[in-house]
Motif scaffolding. Structure first.
Motif, mmCIF file in Angstrom:
data_model
loop_
_atom_site.group_PDB
_atom_site.id
_atom_site.type_symbol
_atom_site.label_atom_id
_atom_site.label_comp_id
_atom_site.label_asym_id
_atom_site.label_seq_id
_atom_site.Cartn_x
_atom_site.Cartn_y
_atom_site.Cartn_z
ATOM 1 N N ARG A 161 0.835 -1.206 0.000
ATOM 2 C CA ARG A 161 0.000 0.000 0.000
ATOM 3 C C ARG A 161 0.875 1.264 0.000
ATOM 4 N NH1 ARG A 161 -3.327 -1.235 4.577
ATOM 5 N NH2 ARG A 161 -4.872 -2.523 3.558
ATOM 6 N N ARG A 162 1.964 1.206 0.757
ATOM 7 C CA ARG A 162 2.899 2.341 0.791
ATOM 8 C C ARG A 162 3.541 2.561 -0.565
ATOM 9 N NH1 ARG A 162 3.615 4.330 5.589
ATOM 10 N NH2 ARG A 162 2.974 2.939 7.249
ATOM 11 N N ARG A 163 3.912 1.456 -1.208
ATOM 12 C CA ARG A 163 4.511 1.577 -2.537
ATOM 13 C C ARG A 163 3.489 2.169 -3.502
ATOM 14 N NH1 ARG A 163 6.787 -3.241 -6.505
ATOM 15 N NH2 ARG A 163 6.976 -1.859 -8.308
ATOM 16 N N LEU A 164 2.254 1.705 -3.388
ATOM 17 C CA LEU A 164 1.183 2.219 -4.248
ATOM 18 C C LEU A 164 1.037 3.736 -4.071
ATOM 19 C CD1 LEU A 164 -1.265 1.865 -6.125
ATOM 20 C CD2 LEU A 164 -2.637 1.341 -4.104
ATOM 21 N N VAL A 165 1.001 4.190 -2.842
ATOM 22 C CA VAL A 165 0.834 5.620 -2.563
ATOM 23 C C VAL A 165 2.005 6.414 -3.145
ATOM 24 C CG1 VAL A 165 0.909 7.291 -0.675
ATOM 25 C CG2 VAL A 165 -0.728 5.398 -0.606
ATOM 26 N N ALA A 166 3.220 5.891 -2.986
ATOM 27 C CA ALA A 166 4.397 6.575 -3.545
ATOM 28 C C ALA A 166 4.301 6.633 -5.074
ATOM 29 C CB ALA A 166 5.673 5.857 -3.114
ATOM 30 N N ASP A 167 3.847 5.546 -5.682
ATOM 31 C CA ASP A 167 3.713 5.510 -7.151
ATOM 32 C C ASP A 167 2.631 6.482 -7.620
ATOM 33 O OD1 ASP A 167 5.723 3.684 -7.459
ATOM 34 O OD2 ASP A 167 4.406 1.935 -7.690
ATOM 35 N N ILE A 168 1.526 6.558 -6.875
ATOM 36 C CA ILE A 168 0.445 7.484 -7.241
ATOM 37 C C ILE A 168 0.966 8.924 -7.195
ATOM 38 C CG2 ILE A 168 -1.730 8.497 -6.443
ATOM 39 C CD1 ILE A 168 -2.610 5.679 -5.569
ATOM 40 N N ARG A 169 1.608 9.277 -6.091
ATOM 41 C CA ARG A 169 2.085 10.663 -5.942
ATOM 42 C C ARG A 169 3.102 11.022 -7.017
ATOM 43 N NH1 ARG A 169 3.055 12.633 0.284
ATOM 44 N NH2 ARG A 169 1.139 11.711 1.112
#
Lengths: 120, 345
Positions: free
Chosen positions: A77-85
């Motif tokens: 989930r953290r990786r996802l958030v970093a990728d989204i930003r």
């Protein structure tokens, strides 16, 4: 993980007593508080009956990041958030929404407010 | 719960009020804690004033910072200055009386304002027959009042504490991301909404005074008419579309989702009256983007409120349950994106 059925039933029976017999009799200044207690019990009863969110979102995350199949969900989930930003998923919206975000919302609504009417 | 004012505080307040109001004496007849606001400590006072320009019996509200405050909420004295500016601009607000900065008197800075009678609770108002009978007129009234607030543009010398962001939308997005980072738990749906907003860059290009919490719940109504705009603690300089989006967002309709202007009335009369009174043309699609921003902002505030409980700083069932509103807001975020961009964006 779900609780034994008799414990789920115990909580649900207590909640119905609160709602049907006690709530109508409480004075006006405590009605909001009583409704909150009933709501909290209903949420826990659904969780105890096995409606805890997480599985569908996790499956979507593992599909999005197949090379990290063994990583904990929160790390994905953290990786996802970093990728989204960072804009790395700007072109992948359809996939992201269908396989991760919608399942996440559906699961979380099922626990917190299953009666919520989606749609604008 | 403890007494709202100690006998010593009560005595000090009476003395200070008499001096400030040029009265021979001030007597506090009663004090009670008012419901409302998870952030505020609001007291309702009945005072009798002997002598001076305010002689007589008055119902007042005393606002003082609560033990725990939200980082984005303004100090009371700034709120007092905002009330004075709004009142001079013809916005209906409770009349501001006097303010005191020294925490020695009541433990925290505070101010007093007139108590306005009426109903502000959203759950009541959306079922109030007087509101239902004049929904379109009420929505138009709200649009006209908002236009008066937005007529206040920088520079505003009486509000020197307001800073003017070069890019108000970018500043808002950065602020929400900083809160999410502080909370620690990854929030992919909210992040996706923020990213789409950042890419779309909606905005009017204007910078005005913005109330920051203009919605059902902060609007005092009597007989279906607006009597006062309350709770100015989130006011700032920003894109005026922020207030329009906040008023119209699905999350502030108290269950009456079909009445899109805060559960009180329809959307179009609100926007048309706002346009007529402000002389601005409102881009309907941009408003929808700002409803998305409103949804994201409320979701972040809900997470901050839940964190106050979870961290042990302020144990409260109401705060704890706020966490369970967030999935509804996440659903709204995805629905707004479907409306604005089609499936997935």
């Amino acid at each position: 993980m779900s609780l034994p059925a008799d414990l789920v039933d115990l909580l649900e029976t207590a909640r119905l007593l609160l709602r049907e017999r006690i709530q109508p009799a409480v004075p006006a200044e405590l009605r909001f508080e009583t409704a909150m207690v009933a709501n909290a019990m209903a949420i826990v009863a659904r969780a105890a009956a096995g409606r805890l969110p997480g599985a569908a979102e996790a499956a979507g995350l593992r599909r999005l990041y197949p090379e990290e199949a063994d990583a904990p969900v929160e790390a994905l989930r953290r990786r996802l958030v970093a990728d989204i930003r960072a804009g790395r998923l700007d072109a992948a919206g359809v996939h992201l929404v269908a396989h991760v975000l919608q399942p996440r919302v559906r699961e979380r609504l099922a626990l917190s407010s299953p009666e919520y009417r989606t749609g604008l | 719960m403890s007494e709202p004012l100690t006998p010593e505080e009560r005595g000090r307040l009476e003395g200070w009020l008499a001096r400030t109001l040029g009265a021979a004496a001030v007597r506090i007849e009663s004090v009670r804690r008012l419901a409302g606001g998870a952030i505020q400590d609001n007291l309702g006072l009945v005072v009798t004033i002997e002598g001076g320009p305010r002689a007589g019996r008055h119902e007042l509200v005393l606002r003082r910072d609560a033990p725990s405050t939200v980082a984005v909420s303004r100090p009371r004295l700034e709120e007092f200055a905002l009330l004075e500016v709004a009142r001079r601009a013809g916005v209906p607000v409770p009349e501001p009386w006097c303010a005191h900065a020294d925490p020695g008197l009541l433990g925290k800075p505070f101010y007093l304002m007139a108590r306005v009678g009426g109903e502000a609770r959203g759950a009541r108002l959306v079922k109030d027959p007087a509101v239902l009978a004049r929904g379109p007129e009420l929505a138009a009234e709200l649009g006209r009042v908002l236009a008066r607030i937005h007529a206040l543009r920088p520079p505003l010398p009486n509000l020197p504490f307001l800073s003017a962001p070069a890019d108000p939308l970018a500043a808002r997005i950065a602020e929400l991301r900083a809160h999410l980072d502080g909370l620690g738990e990854a929030q992919p749906v909210l992040e996706w909404g923020l990213r789409r907003l950042e890419r779309a860059r909606p905005g009017s290009g204007e910078l005005t005074l913005v109330h920051g919490d203009f919605r059902t719940g902060n609007l005092m109504l009597r007989d279906g008419r607006l009597v006062a705009v309350l709770d100015w603690e989130f006011a700032c300089l920003a894109d005026p579309l922020e207030d329009l989006g906040w008023m119209l967002a699905k999350c502030w309709r108290f269950g009456a989702v079909e009445r899109e202007c805060g559960g009180l009335g329809p959307r179009e009369p609100f926007l048309e009256a706002y346009e007529a009174a402000s002389g601005r043309r409102v881009d309907r699609r941009a408003v929808r983007w700002f409803e998305l921003l409103a949804t994201l902002r409320w979701a972040v505030v809900a997470l901050l409120q839940a964190d106050r409980h979870e961290s042990g700083r302020e144990r409260s069932l109401e705060l704890a349950l706020t966490a369970h509103l967030v999935p509804q807001l996440e659903a709204d975020v995805l629905d707004y994106l479907v409306l604005l961009e089609g499936e997935g964006g």
